[in-house]
Design an enzyme around this catalytic site. Sequence first.
Site, PDB file in Angstrom:
ATOM      1  N   SER A   1       1.044   4.979  -3.916  1.00 62.94           N
ATOM      2  CA  SER A   1       1.169   4.288  -2.637  1.00 62.94           C
ATOM      3  C   SER A   1       0.784   5.185  -1.455  1.00 62.94           C
ATOM      4  O   SER A   1      -0.354   5.615  -1.368  1.00 62.94           O
ATOM      5  CB  SER A   1       2.593   3.743  -2.497  1.00 62.94           C
ATOM      6  OG  SER A   1       2.673   2.883  -1.399  1.00 62.94           O
TER       7      SER A   1
ATOM      8  N   GLU B   1      11.394  -5.875   3.896  1.00 67.58           N
ATOM      9  CA  GLU B   1      12.216  -4.675   4.059  1.00 67.58           C
ATOM     10  C   GLU B   1      11.688  -3.883   5.246  1.00 67.58           C
ATOM     11  O   GLU B   1      10.508  -3.982   5.591  1.00 67.58           O
ATOM     12  CB  GLU B   1      12.202  -3.820   2.794  1.00 67.58           C
ATOM     13  CG  GLU B   1      10.857  -3.247   2.448  1.00 67.58           C
ATOM     14  CD  GLU B   1      10.856  -2.370   1.195  1.00 67.58           C
ATOM     15  OE1 GLU B   1      11.889  -2.273   0.523  1.00 67.58           O
ATOM     16  OE2 GLU B   1       9.808  -1.778   0.916  1.00 67.58           O
TER      17      GLU B   1
ATOM     18  N   ARG C   1       6.978   9.023 -10.452  1.00 66.69           N
ATOM     19  CA  ARG C   1       6.113   9.523  -9.394  1.00 66.69           C
ATOM     20  C   ARG C   1       6.257  11.041  -9.329  1.00 66.69           C
ATOM     21  O   ARG C   1       7.362  11.548  -9.352  1.00 66.69           O
ATOM     22  CB  ARG C   1       6.517   8.904  -8.049  1.00 66.69           C
ATOM     23  CG  ARG C   1       5.366   8.848  -7.074  1.00 66.69           C
ATOM     24  CD  ARG C   1       5.734   8.123  -5.801  1.00 66.69           C
ATOM     25  NE  ARG C   1       5.462   6.687  -5.867  1.00 66.69           N
ATOM     26  CZ  ARG C   1       5.493   5.896  -4.786  1.00 66.69           C
ATOM     27  NH1 ARG C   1       5.772   6.395  -3.613  1.00 66.69           N
ATOM     28  NH2 ARG C   1       5.240   4.617  -4.897  1.00 66.69           N
TER      29      ARG C   1
ATOM     30  N   ARG D   1       1.661  -2.604   1.777  1.00 65.15           N
ATOM     31  CA  ARG D   1       2.425  -2.636   3.026  1.00 65.15           C
ATOM     32  C   ARG D   1       1.472  -2.800   4.214  1.00 65.15           C
ATOM     33  O   ARG D   1       0.277  -2.565   4.106  1.00 65.15           O
ATOM     34  CB  ARG D   1       3.266  -1.370   3.164  1.00 65.15           C
ATOM     35  CG  ARG D   1       4.149  -1.229   1.924  1.00 65.15           C
ATOM     36  CD  ARG D   1       5.175  -0.140   2.029  1.00 65.15           C
ATOM     37  NE  ARG D   1       4.597   1.070   2.516  1.00 65.15           N
ATOM     38  CZ  ARG D   1       5.288   2.000   3.161  1.00 65.15           C
ATOM     39  NH1 ARG D   1       6.560   1.853   3.373  1.00 65.15           N
ATOM     40  NH2 ARG D   1       4.689   3.088   3.586  1.00 65.15           N
TER      41      ARG D   1
END
Length: 605
Positions: free
Chosen positions: A158, A417, A56, A320
């Site tokens: 993301s 998580e 990334r 998410r």
Amino acid sequence: QGMESAALDQAIAQWLQWDKNPKTLAEVRQLNCEKDIDRLQECFGSRMKFGTAGMRSTMGPGFSHMNDLTIIQTTQGLCRCLEKLFPDVKDRGVVIGFDARAHPPSGSSSQRFARFAATVLVSQGIPVYLFSQITPTPFVPFTVSQLKLCAGIMVTASHNPKQDNGYKVYWDNGAQIIPPHDQEIAQAIDENLVPWSESWNDKLVDCSPLIKDPYENMKNKYLECLQKHCFHRDINKATKLKFVHTSVHGVGHEFVQAALTTFNFTPPIAVPEQKDPDPEFPTVKYPNPEEGKDVLNLSIALANKEGATIILANDPDADRLAVAEKQESGEWKVFSGNELGALLGWWIFTCWKKQHPESSCLKKVYMLASTVSSKILRAIALKEGFHFEETLTGFKWMGNKAKELLDKGNTVLFAFEEAIGYMSTEFVLDKDGVSAAAIVAEMASYLATKNTTLSKQLKAIYEEYGYHLSKASYFICHKPETIDRLFQNLRKYNGTNQYPNTCGKFEMSDIRDLTTGYDSSQPNKEAVLPTSKSSQMITFTFKNGCVATMRTSGTEPKIKYYVEICAPPGTGDFEKLKEELNDLVNALVEHFFQPDKNGLTSQST
């Protein structure tokens, strides 16, 4: 200095020889002409490291950034690795997906990167299932599992800032890679830096018989698998609840609409300014729903206007989910990842139990969470009789653990998580914000028929299984040596030769250090979870039932902390527990972080 500038010159010379992207090539030529040493050092001083999270970085020229050439090099390394480890890779193939990110100055986009990755693989005779359109990240591991492929690549950053991009790799088990695969790939990348003869020829993607588009097939298959997790179709159809959904300028809109429709809901009301993919993310400072209300302003305004009481928010690659609920006071409550984990864990177990009333089934039922997430699932598991297992931080560990358990004939109902990531089904072995959105909507509509809400149900869970209050935050630190000094001071606390035994007025019972592998609670003093010398992570357990973890981030210049207080069922006054949690957080900051002395910036400033 001479050595360094020679290495820099060599890297630039290689770039000028290898790069075929006119925009990045022109930019490097210009920087070289102008002898802009700072910028050249920044682009060429080091190579992007390939780790378990893949890569990334910001998009732009140079070996330290995401661009056509570094994508080609990375895929060449991955390709050689796959050929070595999977003799049948030319029969099975690889899937490639991408999000909607783009960076006009360097001509970069996730789709373009996906095309070059596909080019490299088909040039070597490896079949590629290349999505023709943007998809949520979970669709890549889903496709690996469904089609029994050797690997999957997802091009996404993301929820990172708009100038970033990333390259994430899934293995043949449908989970993200874990060591040693990352080191094997990293080594193969270094051995294959020179672009192969066909690697730049992306016309192959348009004419090679090895390219297939899995988009329609996998979307339908995904919805078909998801439908098996819907237990209250009639309630969903009849519900008076209204939902607002935002995809925060990312890929989620179409998929969440379809998922809720599959669950027999009226499609959610989409936030019009945010529903279409836009690589500029114009309406938010950071496209990260973890930032809470900042990202949800438009959703809240729309929900108030439409009389909706629940907001479902995905991050830009839809792996998410954040959820907010309107309270009777008119205020909005944004659930933390731990609170939503408690709700989903309770709900998924409740639905499972209805289907499997006989208690003998419980022996093979598991839930998972990462070690910095709330221990609420452990409390539910203890009381209800199923198994709970903890893993290292990150879904790569939970996905691999889940696969291992499933292969032994167990059921893995749920994993989560605290960073708002949920694996609510067994068909995607990674976090998935699309399935989570549908399941949360069903839970809310079911609770509404019982005249209750998500917030009230959360309180009921805490009353039944014990209060679990947590707080997580971070400090920003751009100096690696300061971070090392801070953690070394904890290992040889204030000049003693040992770990601290108190933090302010709070006494400790145990310490676990996953950097060194020490755990005071184990008979042999050795930690059970895998250790990693390359990252810092220490967990302190206190005599009052609190657990605090300090760790470095793998992807950002942050030192994160997570503190939780766990009370046994039926004990503890909520306000008192909250006060104790805050006192401990303050003590941790004052004694262990020492922000003034170490020059740290806190998240809230």
